[in-house]
Design an enzyme around this catalytic site. Structure first.
Site, PDB file in Angstrom:
ATOM      1  N   TYR A 116       0.831  -1.202   0.000  1.00 42.61           N
ATOM      2  CA  TYR A 116       0.000   0.000   0.000  1.00 42.61           C
ATOM      3  C   TYR A 116       0.864   1.250   0.000  1.00 42.61           C
ATOM      4  O   TYR A 116       1.921   1.287   0.644  1.00 42.61           O
ATOM      5  CB  TYR A 116      -0.867   0.051   1.265  1.00 42.61           C
ATOM      6  CG  TYR A 116      -2.084  -0.826   1.232  1.00 42.61           C
ATOM      7  CD1 TYR A 116      -3.242  -0.416   0.584  1.00 42.61           C
ATOM      8  CD2 TYR A 116      -2.091  -2.053   1.890  1.00 42.61           C
ATOM      9  CE1 TYR A 116      -4.376  -1.206   0.584  1.00 42.61           C
ATOM     10  CE2 TYR A 116      -3.227  -2.857   1.884  1.00 42.61           C
ATOM     11  CZ  TYR A 116      -4.358  -2.426   1.233  1.00 42.61           C
ATOM     12  OH  TYR A 116      -5.482  -3.207   1.228  1.00 42.61           O
ATOM     13  N   TYR A 155      -0.911  -9.926   0.744  1.00 45.35           N
ATOM     14  CA  TYR A 155       0.164  -9.387   1.586  1.00 45.35           C
ATOM     15  C   TYR A 155       0.109  -9.973   2.996  1.00 45.35           C
ATOM     16  O   TYR A 155      -0.949 -10.335   3.480  1.00 45.35           O
ATOM     17  CB  TYR A 155       0.119  -7.854   1.612  1.00 45.35           C
ATOM     18  CG  TYR A 155      -1.169  -7.224   2.111  1.00 45.35           C
ATOM     19  CD1 TYR A 155      -1.431  -7.060   3.470  1.00 45.35           C
ATOM     20  CD2 TYR A 155      -2.131  -6.757   1.210  1.00 45.35           C
ATOM     21  CE1 TYR A 155      -2.603  -6.465   3.909  1.00 45.35           C
ATOM     22  CE2 TYR A 155      -3.303  -6.161   1.646  1.00 45.35           C
ATOM     23  CZ  TYR A 155      -3.529  -6.014   3.002  1.00 45.35           C
ATOM     24  OH  TYR A 155      -4.692  -5.429   3.436  1.00 45.35           O
ATOM     25  N   ARG A 165      -3.299 -11.708   3.836  1.00 50.64           N
ATOM     26  CA  ARG A 165      -4.587 -11.327   3.281  1.00 50.64           C
ATOM     27  C   ARG A 165      -4.705 -11.857   1.854  1.00 50.64           C
ATOM     28  O   ARG A 165      -3.763 -11.739   1.076  1.00 50.64           O
ATOM     29  CB  ARG A 165      -4.729  -9.781   3.211  1.00 50.64           C
ATOM     30  CG  ARG A 165      -4.835  -9.002   4.509  1.00 50.64           C
ATOM     31  CD  ARG A 165      -5.942  -9.383   5.450  1.00 50.64           C
ATOM     32  NE  ARG A 165      -7.230  -9.782   4.877  1.00 50.64           N
ATOM     33  CZ  ARG A 165      -8.196  -8.977   4.444  1.00 50.64           C
ATOM     34  NH1 ARG A 165      -8.043  -7.675   4.482  1.00 50.64           N
ATOM     35  NH2 ARG A 165      -9.341  -9.465   3.980  1.00 50.64           N
ATOM     36  N   HIS A 168      -7.399  -8.438  -2.478  1.00 48.05           N
ATOM     37  CA  HIS A 168      -8.723  -7.834  -2.254  1.00 48.05           C
ATOM     38  C   HIS A 168      -8.717  -6.366  -2.629  1.00 48.05           C
ATOM     39  O   HIS A 168      -7.681  -5.710  -2.651  1.00 48.05           O
ATOM     40  CB  HIS A 168      -9.150  -7.971  -0.782  1.00 48.05           C
ATOM     41  CG  HIS A 168      -8.229  -7.263   0.162  1.00 48.05           C
ATOM     42  ND1 HIS A 168      -7.065  -7.833   0.626  1.00 48.05           N
ATOM     43  CD2 HIS A 168      -8.273  -6.025   0.722  1.00 48.05           C
ATOM     44  CE1 HIS A 168      -6.439  -6.984   1.421  1.00 48.05           C
ATOM     45  NE2 HIS A 168      -7.139  -5.872   1.501  1.00 48.05           N
ATOM     46  N   HIS A 170     -10.832  -2.894  -1.403  1.00 52.08           N
ATOM     47  CA  HIS A 170     -11.768  -2.323  -0.425  1.00 52.08           C
ATOM     48  C   HIS A 170     -12.789  -1.454  -1.168  1.00 52.08           C
ATOM     49  O   HIS A 170     -12.416  -0.684  -2.051  1.00 52.08           O
ATOM     50  CB  HIS A 170     -11.023  -1.447   0.576  1.00 52.08           C
ATOM     51  CG  HIS A 170     -10.027  -2.179   1.414  1.00 52.08           C
ATOM     52  ND1 HIS A 170     -10.311  -2.628   2.676  1.00 52.08           N
ATOM     53  CD2 HIS A 170      -8.748  -2.545   1.181  1.00 52.08           C
ATOM     54  CE1 HIS A 170      -9.246  -3.227   3.187  1.00 52.08           C
ATOM     55  NE2 HIS A 170      -8.265  -3.196   2.301  1.00 52.08           N
TER      56      HIS A 170
HETATM   57 FE   LIG Z   1      -6.343  -4.239   2.587  1.00 53.19          FE
END
Ligand SMILES: [Fe+3]
Lengths: 250, 204
Positions: A116, A155, A165, A168, A170
């Site tokens: 991110y 990640y 995770r 995905h 959001h």
């Molecule tokens: Fe996330």
């Protein structure tokens, strides 16, 4: 005020009650952050008032040309984000199955490597200088939407000793009433990490989890350019007001 | 077997996670150039009618620490008690006031500030007036489904005393969890997710 872009009378009925057993409960101890952040007392239930039945509505005029193109909206002109190019599309429906037009959708995600663009993300995977990770759009007359992005990477995250995770995206969704406000995540069909994820696992009903998994949609791919995934979102529906008892002034 | 009601189920909620800022307040977290400004960051302009107020909101976890990664949205009526929404059928709201705002909590202090106006009173379902209030919606890492509650005002004691929603709170000691304290032009509101002071959250 009429609905933007339509002469249909706005709907004003109360929303169907939220099924709190279908959603993840507040406390899901396998997702450790929920332990100190989950309310423990009973919620206060009441039938919607105007404060919940109304909500802000956003017009298409607020959108920039690249808002629904995460491949380019942060990139240096002439360059583009690295990764598997995909189109994500679908419809926003209410529980009665009707498309909901004029819904603001905002989405954010990690880059193709699972990183991110955020100072708190310390994952080793590199930042992509051409990828910011946010986008938005507004649904059309039939509740449809589409945007272009790269498929995010999975990640690792600090929870259990080795939690990852699933890939995905959001999603934040505005309905027409503030009581419809919803944040969720879209997963990708076939990802084995979905079924190992403590955040996903907070949802107890398998059918509810499946409702968050986008399907590979070969008919909507662009040959030699982008794969496509279809993801529908369902918002709380409204009761009919036909027989509702409405005192004057309300 | 009886006929199916043929209803869809609402999409299940998932946490906003620790990076909610990327999506909802990208300029705040250093992602510039995608949107001109963060949506909901400015609620009033020079033409907005009503008394200017500031809300100072913090959200505390069960260990008493303020959340530094939360995001709060507020939704309120204008100074005359009208919502700027298609579902508002009683009249037109102030065109210079959407009534919706969004702010992240400060990454150092956990405080979240809104510059807005004091809302007017809005009728309850039966026509009685509710006390002036602002609806809050809170999301963050660790919150699996967004939390709804209301902020009422400490200097509206009489209206608060006749508010039909506050009246529904069975444990009267919990009513003050929904009342922001006035300090000058600022209303201070502490939300507690757990513990003795747990805020009353709504299912509505
Ligand atoms: Fe996330």
């Amino acid at each position: 005020m009429p609905e933007p872009g339509s002469n249909r009378a706005p709907e004003t009925g109360a929303f169907f009650q939220r099924d709190r057993l279908w959603h993840p409960t507040a406390l899901t101890p396998a997702y450790k952050s929920s332990v100190l952040r989950s309310p423990q007392k009973a919620l206060l239930s009441f039938d919607n008032t105007l404060s919940e039945l109304t909500g802000p509505v956003f017009g298409h005029a607020m959108l920039g040309e690249l808002d629904n193109d995460l491949i380019h909206n942060f990139a240096t002109p002439g360059e583009s984000a690295i990764g598997e190019r995909i189109i994500v599309h679908g419809r926003v429906l209410d529980e009665r199955g009707k498309g909901v037009p004029g819904v603001l959708l905002e989405f954010w995600q990690a880059n193709a490597g699972g990183r991110y663009r955020h100072k708190k993300d310390g994952y080793l995977a590199p930042l992509d200088p051409n990828f910011g990770g946010c986008g938005r759009t507004i649904t059309g007359d039939d509740g449809g939407y589409a945007f272009r992005t790269v498929r995010p990477g999975p990640y690792p995250w600090p929870n259990g000793p080795n939690d990852w995770r699933p890939a995905h995206i959001h999603f934040s969704v505005f309905g027409k009433g503030f009581a419809q406000r919803l944040i969720t995540q879209m997963y990708f069909e076939g990802d084995p990490l979905i079924w190992r994820c403590p955040i996903v696992g907070g949802i107890s009903d398998k059918a509810a989890i499946e409702a968050l998994i986008a399907t590979l949609d070969m008919q909507s791919t662009i040959p030699m350019d982008a794969l496509a995934y279809k993801f529908d979102i369902v918002l709380r529906g409204r009761r009919s007001t036909l027989f509702e008892n409405r005192p004057e002034g309300n | 077997m009886a006929q199916s009601l043929d209803r869809l189920k609402e999409s299940p909620s998932q946490t906003a996670g620790p990076y909610v800022h990327i999506g909802l307040t990208p300029n705040f977290c250093g992602i510039g150039g995608v949107y001109e400004s963060d949506l909901g960051s400015c609620m009033v302009n020079g033409e907005t009618r009503g008394e200017r107020i500031e809300l100072r909101i913090r959200v505390f976890d069960g260990a008493g620490a303020p959340l530094k990664d939360a995001l709060i949205e507020i939704w309120q009526a204008d100074a005359s008690g009208f919502y700027n929404s298609p579902a508002e059928l009683r009249g037109a709201a102030d065109p210079n006031f959407l009534g919706w705002g969004r702010q992240p909590t400060d990454m150092e202090t956990g405080a979240c500030l809104f510059q807005t106006i004091k809302p007017g009173r809005v009728p309850f379902r039966d026509g009685r007036l509710m006390a002036p209030h602002i609806t809050l919606w809170i999301v963050a890492r660790g919150i699996n489904i967004g939390l709804h509650t209301r902020l009422y005002f400490s200097d509206e004691e009489k209206a608060n005393g006749e508010d039909p929603i506050l009246a529904r709170i069975e444990h009267r000691l919990r009513v003050p969890t929904l009342i922001a304290e006035r300090q000058g032009d600022t209303y201070v509101f502490d939300v507690h997710l757990q513990g003795d002071k747990e805020t009353v959250f709504f299912d509505s």
